[in-house]
Scaffold this motif. Sequence first.
Motif, PDB file in Angstrom:
ATOM      1  N   GLY A 281       0.789  -1.221  -0.021  1.00  0.00           N
ATOM      2  CA  GLY A 281      -0.091   0.073   0.173  1.00  0.00           C
ATOM      3  C   GLY A 281       0.950   1.241  -0.064  1.00  0.00           C
ATOM      4  N   ALA A 282       1.936   1.281   1.018  1.00  0.00           N
ATOM      5  CA  ALA A 282       2.724   2.313   0.887  1.00  0.00           C
ATOM      6  C   ALA A 282       3.553   2.682  -0.420  1.00  0.00           C
ATOM      7  CB  ALA A 282       3.770   2.141   2.159  1.00  0.00           C
ATOM      8  N   LEU A 283       3.805   1.394  -1.065  1.00  0.00           N
ATOM      9  CA  LEU A 283       4.679   1.582  -2.356  1.00  0.00           C
ATOM     10  C   LEU A 283       3.724   2.372  -3.443  1.00  0.00           C
ATOM     11  CD1 LEU A 283       7.390   1.006  -3.708  1.00  0.00           C
ATOM     12  CD2 LEU A 283       6.294  -1.121  -4.165  1.00  0.00           C
ATOM     13  N   VAL A 284       2.483   1.595  -3.525  1.00  0.00           N
ATOM     14  CA  VAL A 284       1.626   2.275  -4.382  1.00  0.00           C
ATOM     15  C   VAL A 284       1.511   4.020  -4.262  1.00  0.00           C
ATOM     16  CG1 VAL A 284      -0.839   2.320  -5.256  1.00  0.00           C
ATOM     17  CG2 VAL A 284       0.292   0.030  -4.814  1.00  0.00           C
ATOM     18  N   LEU A 285       1.455   4.288  -3.005  1.00  0.00           N
ATOM     19  CA  LEU A 285       1.034   5.685  -2.814  1.00  0.00           C
ATOM     20  C   LEU A 285       2.308   6.392  -3.075  1.00  0.00           C
ATOM     21  CD1 LEU A 285      -1.043   5.670   0.438  1.00  0.00           C
ATOM     22  CD2 LEU A 285      -2.018   5.979  -1.893  1.00  0.00           C
ATOM     23  N   LEU A 286       3.312   6.061  -2.924  1.00  0.00           N
ATOM     24  CA  LEU A 286       4.957   6.376  -3.050  1.00  0.00           C
ATOM     25  C   LEU A 286       5.152   6.601  -4.647  1.00  0.00           C
ATOM     26  CD1 LEU A 286       7.354   4.998  -0.551  1.00  0.00           C
ATOM     27  CD2 LEU A 286       6.259   7.295  -0.435  1.00  0.00           C
ATOM     28  N   VAL A 287       4.606   5.941  -5.324  1.00  0.00           N
ATOM     29  CA  VAL A 287       4.850   5.777  -6.904  1.00  0.00           C
ATOM     30  C   VAL A 287       3.882   6.735  -7.401  1.00  0.00           C
ATOM     31  CG1 VAL A 287       4.460   4.598  -8.875  1.00  0.00           C
ATOM     32  CG2 VAL A 287       5.515   3.560  -7.023  1.00  0.00           C
ATOM     33  N   LEU A 288       2.830   6.842  -6.816  1.00  0.00           N
ATOM     34  CA  LEU A 288       1.803   7.890  -7.511  1.00  0.00           C
ATOM     35  C   LEU A 288       2.246   9.359  -7.085  1.00  0.00           C
ATOM     36  CD1 LEU A 288      -1.928   6.172  -6.792  1.00  0.00           C
ATOM     37  CD2 LEU A 288      -0.609   6.597  -8.877  1.00  0.00           C
ATOM     38  N   ALA A 289       2.856   9.363  -5.774  1.00  0.00           N
ATOM     39  CA  ALA A 289       3.480  10.728  -5.508  1.00  0.00           C
ATOM     40  C   ALA A 289       4.677  11.249  -5.973  1.00  0.00           C
ATOM     41  CB  ALA A 289       3.359  10.532  -3.713  1.00  0.00           C
ATOM     42  N   ALA A 290       5.161  10.344  -6.777  1.00  0.00           N
ATOM     43  CA  ALA A 290       6.590  10.348  -7.511  1.00  0.00           C
ATOM     44  C   ALA A 290       6.857  11.927  -8.376  1.00  0.00           C
ATOM     45  CB  ALA A 290       7.174   9.444  -8.201  1.00  0.00           C
ATOM     46  N   PRO A 291       5.598  11.927  -9.210  1.00  0.00           N
ATOM     47  CA  PRO A 291       5.500  13.068  -9.858  1.00  0.00           C
ATOM     48  C   PRO A 291       5.583  14.532  -9.249  1.00  0.00           C
ATOM     49  CG  PRO A 291       4.205  11.610 -11.002  1.00  0.00           C
ATOM     50  CD  PRO A 291       4.398  11.121  -9.398  1.00  0.00           C
ATOM     51  N   VAL A 292       5.230  14.630  -7.864  1.00  0.00           N
ATOM     52  CA  VAL A 292       5.326  15.950  -7.149  1.00  0.00           C
ATOM     53  C   VAL A 292       6.590  16.530  -6.780  1.00  0.00           C
ATOM     54  CG1 VAL A 292       5.529  14.711  -4.679  1.00  0.00           C
ATOM     55  CG2 VAL A 292       3.720  16.796  -5.201  1.00  0.00           C
ATOM     56  N   LEU A 293       7.491  15.646  -7.112  1.00  0.00           N
ATOM     57  CA  LEU A 293       8.916  16.127  -7.121  1.00  0.00           C
ATOM     58  C   LEU A 293       9.109  17.186  -8.274  1.00  0.00           C
ATOM     59  CD1 LEU A 293      10.796  12.918  -6.268  1.00  0.00           C
ATOM     60  CD2 LEU A 293      10.084  14.739  -4.693  1.00  0.00           C
ATOM     61  N   GLY A 294       8.326  17.232  -9.266  1.00  0.00           N
ATOM     62  CA  GLY A 294       8.427  18.007 -10.456  1.00  0.00           C
ATOM     63  C   GLY A 294       7.171  19.171 -10.333  1.00  0.00           C
ATOM     64  N   LEU A 295       6.728  19.200  -9.379  1.00  0.00           N
ATOM     65  CA  LEU A 295       5.576  20.243  -9.060  1.00  0.00           C
ATOM     66  C   LEU A 295       6.096  21.767  -9.352  1.00  0.00           C
ATOM     67  CD1 LEU A 295       2.544  20.816  -8.582  1.00  0.00           C
ATOM     68  CD2 LEU A 295       3.603  21.004  -5.875  1.00  0.00           C
ATOM     69  N   ARG A 296       5.394  22.319 -10.196  1.00  0.00           N
ATOM     70  CA  ARG A 296       5.681  23.769 -10.636  1.00  0.00           C
ATOM     71  C   ARG A 296       4.453  24.717 -10.225  1.00  0.00           C
ATOM     72  NH1 ARG A 296       5.287  27.097 -15.224  1.00  0.00           N
ATOM     73  NH2 ARG A 296       6.262  29.007 -14.765  1.00  0.00           N
ATOM     74  N   LEU A 297       4.484  25.693  -9.126  1.00  0.00           N
ATOM     75  CA  LEU A 297       3.452  26.466  -9.066  1.00  0.00           C
ATOM     76  C   LEU A 297       3.173  27.717  -9.783  1.00  0.00           C
ATOM     77  CD1 LEU A 297       3.376  25.667  -5.166  1.00  0.00           C
ATOM     78  CD2 LEU A 297       1.782  24.635  -6.715  1.00  0.00           C
ATOM     79  N   ALA A 298       2.353  28.034 -10.341  1.00  0.00           N
ATOM     80  CA  ALA A 298       2.332  29.262 -11.074  1.00  0.00           C
ATOM     81  C   ALA A 298       0.982  29.672 -11.456  1.00  0.00           C
ATOM     82  CB  ALA A 298       3.315  29.515 -12.201  1.00  0.00           C
ATOM     83  N   PHE A 299       0.666  30.882 -11.846  1.00  0.00           N
ATOM     84  CA  PHE A 299      -0.609  31.126 -12.331  1.00  0.00           C
ATOM     85  C   PHE A 299      -0.903  31.021 -13.855  1.00  0.00           C
ATOM     86  CE2 PHE A 299      -0.566  33.667  -8.611  1.00  0.00           C
ATOM     87  CZ  PHE A 299      -1.905  33.490  -7.979  1.00  0.00           C
ATOM     88  N   THR A 300      -1.635  30.135 -14.397  1.00  0.00           N
ATOM     89  CA  THR A 300      -1.986  30.023 -15.582  1.00  0.00           C
ATOM     90  C   THR A 300      -2.623  31.034 -16.640  1.00  0.00           C
ATOM     91  OG1 THR A 300      -4.187  28.982 -15.447  1.00  0.00           O
ATOM     92  CG2 THR A 300      -2.065  27.574 -15.275  1.00  0.00           C
ATOM     93  N   ASP A 301      -2.218  31.001 -17.831  1.00  0.00           N
ATOM     94  CA  ASP A 301      -2.743  32.080 -18.759  1.00  0.00           C
ATOM     95  C   ASP A 301      -3.904  31.772 -19.531  1.00  0.00           C
ATOM     96  OD1 ASP A 301      -1.535  30.711 -21.066  1.00  0.00           O
ATOM     97  OD2 ASP A 301       0.384  31.495 -20.922  1.00  0.00           O
ATOM     98  N   GLU A 302      -4.177  32.783 -20.686  1.00  0.00           N
ATOM     99  CA  GLU A 302      -5.402  32.372 -21.498  1.00  0.00           C
ATOM    100  C   GLU A 302      -5.133  31.179 -22.479  1.00  0.00           C
ATOM    101  OE1 GLU A 302      -4.235  35.750 -21.005  1.00  0.00           O
ATOM    102  OE2 GLU A 302      -5.672  35.896 -19.483  1.00  0.00           O
ATOM    103  N   SER A 303      -3.920  30.589 -22.615  1.00  0.00           N
ATOM    104  CA  SER A 303      -3.788  29.514 -23.557  1.00  0.00           C
ATOM    105  C   SER A 303      -4.584  28.332 -23.024  1.00  0.00           C
ATOM    106  CB  SER A 303      -2.275  29.345 -23.723  1.00  0.00           C
ATOM    107  OG  SER A 303      -1.668  28.865 -22.480  1.00  0.00           O
ATOM    108  N   ASN A 304      -4.879  28.272 -22.031  1.00  0.00           N
ATOM    109  CA  ASN A 304      -5.705  27.261 -21.348  1.00  0.00           C
ATOM    110  C   ASN A 304      -7.154  27.169 -21.686  1.00  0.00           C
ATOM    111  OD1 ASN A 304      -3.512  25.689 -19.852  1.00  0.00           O
ATOM    112  ND2 ASN A 304      -3.396  27.685 -19.020  1.00  0.00           N
ATOM    113  N   PHE A 305      -7.494  28.072 -22.195  1.00  0.00           N
ATOM    114  CA  PHE A 305      -9.180  28.438 -22.581  1.00  0.00           C
ATOM    115  C   PHE A 305      -9.392  27.418 -23.637  1.00  0.00           C
ATOM    116  CE2 PHE A 305      -8.709  31.823 -19.593  1.00  0.00           C
ATOM    117  CZ  PHE A 305     -10.247  32.186 -19.184  1.00  0.00           C
ATOM    118  N   ALA A 306     -10.831  27.092 -23.851  1.00  0.00           N
ATOM    119  CA  ALA A 306     -11.282  26.191 -24.830  1.00  0.00           C
ATOM    120  C   ALA A 306     -10.804  27.043 -26.135  1.00  0.00           C
ATOM    121  CB  ALA A 306     -12.717  26.144 -24.753  1.00  0.00           C
TER     122      ALA A 306
END
Length: 773
Positions: free
Chosen positions: A413-438
Amino acid sequence: MIARLGPWCHDRRRLVLGLWIAVLILGNVIAGGIGDNYRQDFSLPGAESTAGLDILNAEFEGQGAGITGTIVFEAPQGVTDPEVQSAMEALFDSVAGLEGVSRVESPYERPDLVASQGPAAGTIAYANVEFPEDVDFADATEVRDEVLAQMPAIEGLQVELGGFIFAEFEEPTSELLGLAFAIVILIAAFGSVLAMGLPVAIALFGVGLGGAGVILFSHVLQVPEFAPFIGIMIGLGVGIDYALLIITRHREQLHAGHDVRESVSIAIDTAGRSVLFAGMTVVISVLGMLLMGIGFVQGLAVSAAVTVLFTVIASLTLLPALLGFAGQNIERTRWRGLVAAGLVAVGLFGVGLGIAPLMIAFPAAVAVLVLGFFVPALKREVTHRPPKPRRETLAYRWSRVIQHRPWPAALAGALVLLVLAAPVLGLRLAFTDESNFAEDTTTRQAYDLLVEGFGAGFNGPLFLVAEIEPGADLQALGALNGALEDDPSVAAVLGPQPNEAGTAVRWFVAPTDGPQEEATEQLVHRIRDQLVPPVEQATGTEIDVTGLVAANIDASALMSSRIPIFFGAVLVLSFLLLMVVFRSLLVPLKAVIMNLLSIGAAYGIMVALFQWGWLSDITGVQPGPVEPWMPMMLFAIVFGLSMDYEVFLLSRVREEWVRTGDSRTSVADGLAATAKVITAAAAIMVVVFGSFILENDRTFKLMGTGLATAIFLDATIVRMVLVPATMELLGDKNWWLPRWLDRLIPHVAVEGTSEAAPLDDVEAEEERIPVGV
C-alpha cells in the motif's frame, strides 16, 4: 450541549424547519438585492511588483498598472484599410467612453501595436483596454457585452477579446451530474428514498445559504468570480457526507430498538460530534490561508469556510428536524418513490450533459408520484434483504485477510502511494494564462492571434519603472536596453520612456514565451538579479520589474514559501486533535503519515495530468503549471474529510477494543461496521468532485481531480489496507499514551454516548408522522 441539541431540534422540528427556510430565502433575497462584487487583485504589500505599480499609478496616470484586456483584430485587407480603420476607431472611441474603463490604447495611435514582421505584418493589431486595479467582474462583464454588441460587420474582419478580465465565465453544470450519481449511490447504500433525499436536502440548504454568504462577503473581501462554484463543489460533497454519517447512526439505533427521538439523540451525540469535529477542522484549516496575505486567496478561503460551516450547522440542526418528520418511514420505500428518484437522476444527467430529451424525466417523475396513489404496483413497499451478520460481511473478511499478512499489505500500500506521489517532485506552482481556455472561446482566439502576429510574450508584457530626478541622463539608463535585447528570452524592448514631468521612466518588455511559461519566470528573476543591478549601480537609480505577470510571479513565490508553514500547522493541529480524541500517540502519528501519503499521491496525479499533460486527449487539459493556491486548499479540505473518516472508523475500533480487549478482532469489527457508510460517502464525493473534470474551466478540472483522487485513495488504500495492516502490527500499542501526558490533556468524547437524552417537556407530538413516499 451536543447531547441536547438533537432532541431539541427534533422536538421543535416545525420551528427549526421554518427558521431554516426563512433564513435561506431572506439571505438570498438580501444577497440578490445587493448583488456581488467579485474581483481579483494580485498586488502584494512590500513586493517589488507592487512598488512598480505604485510608480505607474503616481507618475504615469496608472498606465500599465491596471487590469488590462485586449481587443485583437485581424483584417486580411490590412488593418489600415479605410473601412477597417474607420470601424475600429469608432469602436475604440466608444469603449473609451464606457463607465469603468480607464483608457484605451489604439494601434492607430501606437504603431507598435500593429504586427510588423512575418506573414501577419500589417494584418493583425490590438488595442489595450485598461481597467482600475479594483475593478469588479460585473463592471468588466458589462464592458465586454457592450463591445460584443458593437462589433463591426466587415467581410474578412475578425475581432476577439483577450485577457482574463474579458473572459466569459461559464457557470459549471457538472455538479448536477455529481448530484445524479449521489442519488443512485445513496439509494443503493440505504435502499430508502427518504434516507437518500435527506443528505441531498442538507447539502442544498448548506450550499444555498453559503452562496448567499459568499455574495455578501464579496463586498468586504476580494472574492474571485469562481469562488462560489468552488463552494458549491465542496458544499455538496461535505454536506452529503456529513448527513450520511449521522443518518447511518440514526438507522442503526432504530434497528437496535430505540424510538425515533432516542435514535436522533444518540446519532447527533455520536456521529454528530464527529461531524462537528471534522467540519471545524476543515474550517480552521481553510481559514489558515488568510495568513498568505493575498487578497483573492483570503476571499477564496472565507468562501469555502462559510459554505462548510453552513453545511455543518445544517447537519446538526436541520437534519434532526427532518428525521423527526420522516419518523419510521425512513426505513420504508415504495416503488413510486424509487422510480421517481431514478427519473430525477436521469433528468439531472440530462441537464448536466445538455441532453434535452432526458429532461422529460422530471415531469415523468411527478406523474409517477401521482399515479403511485392509485396504481397498486407503485403503492407497494420495496422489500429488502436482511443485512448479513457483521462477521459474514466482505469488509470483515477483507480485514482479516489483511491482518493475516500485515507486512506485505502495509508495504504494498505504501509503495503504491509513493509511486503515485513521485511526480510531485516536479511540481511547479504558477498562475496559468489564457492559452488554457477552450479553443472555441474568444479569449483563446485572441491569445492565438497575438501569438501569430507578435509572439506569445505579448499576452503578458513586463514593465520596468524607475523614479528619476528631472533632467536625469536617459542615455545612461538606456544602457539597460542592450542587456535586455541580448537576452534570448526577450522579444522586444521599448524605452526608456519618460513621463511628462520627467520624474520617472518606464520600459515595455515583451518576453519570447507566454506568461505561464517557466522561461518567463526565469527571465523576470534574471532581469532583477543580473541585468538591472549594474545599471542601478551606475546611475544610482532603483529600477522595479512590474506588471501583471511579475505580480503573479511574486504572488506564486510568496505562497510557495509559506506552504510548508501552512502544511506544518495543519499537520500539528491534526495530530494534537487526534491525540486528544483517541488518547494515543501512535494512532494520530499514523493518521498524519497516511494522510500525507494519500494527499501526496493526489498531488502526483495532478502533476502528471495537468502539468505534464498525460491523457490530455481524454481530459482536454493543456499542459501548464498548478495554481499556487490549489495545494493549500486541497490539503485543508482533504485533511478535514480524512479525519472525519478516521474518527468514524477508529471510534468504532476503540469501542470494540474497550469492550473486548482484543486488538485484532476489534479492528475487523470496526472496519465491518463502518465500511458501508465510508464507502458510500467516499463514492459520493468522488463522483461529485470528479464530475468537474468535464468542465472547460481548468480551475474546476484541477480542483475536482485533486479532491476526487485524494478521497478515493484515502477510502481505498488507506482505510482498507494501511489502517488494518498497521493496527495489526502495533496491536495494543496503538492505544499507548504516557501517563504524565494522559493527566495533562483534556478528555474529549467525540464519539459521545449511547444514552438517549431525556424527554423534553414540550414534546407532545406523535413520535411518528407518516410521510408516505
